[in-house]
Design an enzyme around this catalytic site. Sequence first.
Site, PDB file in Angstrom:
ATOM      1  CE  LYS A 117      -4.317   0.339   0.465  1.00 21.20           C
ATOM      2  NZ  LYS A 117      -4.613   1.992   1.146  1.00 21.20           N
ATOM      3  NE  ARG A 254      -7.988  -7.234   4.060  1.00 24.38           N
ATOM      4  CZ  ARG A 254      -8.678  -6.055   3.886  1.00 24.38           C
ATOM      5  NH1 ARG A 254     -10.117  -6.467   3.667  1.00 24.38           N
ATOM      6  NH2 ARG A 254      -8.297  -4.979   4.173  1.00 24.38           N
TER       7      ARG A 254
END
Length: 347
Positions: A117, A254
């Site tokens: 990430k 999300r």
Amino acid sequence: IGSELCRQLATFGIRRLVLFDNAETPMHNIRLELEEKYPDLEFVPVIGDVRLTARLDYAFRTYRPQIVFHAAAYKHVPLMEENPCEAVLVNVVGTRNVADHCMRYGIEKMVMISTDKAVNPTNIMGASKRLAEIYVQSFGQAIAAGQIAGGTKFVTTRFGNVLGSNGSVIPRFREQIEKGGPVTVTHPDIVRFFMTIPEACRLVMEAATMSGGNEIFVFDMGESIRIADLARRMIELAGLKEGEDIKIEYTGLRPGEKLYEEVLSNSENTLPTPHDKIRIAQVREYDYHEACRVVSRLEELSREVNVPDTVRLMKQIVPEYKSQNSKFCSFDGQAAETTAIAADITA
């Protein structure tokens, strides 16, 4: 990851293993497990926090480790999107604190655990880990160039999701199935890369062994997996039928979450190593002294809980950080209003 690293290190014939953690119960459990399995190995449990430099200093000066594996981090994407200043204080400032102590006490090598990430981050968590990478790599390069006295080598490893880690989808799906459902998936098309915890830790240690210092190693994560397919398979393995016994419910992406994670190891953005599952990332390099000033400024803003200026500065230092499905999307393209430090950073 930290616990599994300890399990594997315990098999290597090391003299002493120092465990540093702020979580009391997991520390207690891993200590009992390791002392039972390896009665001849000296285990030292130290309750501490990478944000507390006095406690770090105590551990380093008392036990003088040879190699440090740094896995301490806040990792949950939606939670860090809601708490960006805490993400900075743990993931960025905490990493700086560990790295500084490694250099101060002449540690041979520091191995940092990063994440996929951090590649073109779309969320606070990924951006904070990229900033940690920037500090560690620039520090190592400054030492290697003779700009700073020291001999510590810094190694970073990036990989994706690991199966069965705290808060990961498999334990969550299992719990939901046991309760009769529904099994919640954020989006029908969301995919992720996975590897097992032991495999990830083996690759971490192989990368640390082959490293000459200052590299960011990335792991071949194999083929991506559609999370909805994983949920269906787990329902089937439980002897149930999707749609009849258990429903899959789609809840929406999300904050900070994206459908597809970056492929870590392709020929365009990495260099090969002798290991077919480990490559070296080609990344923008930063000047160490500028990185120091930026981390210090981020620390000030985070301690003030100045969320807008913290996030703006993160985006200016990591220009590829573009928020997705987040309230911070409005900050993309904005100049930081609080500091001129970032303007001095040169790629």
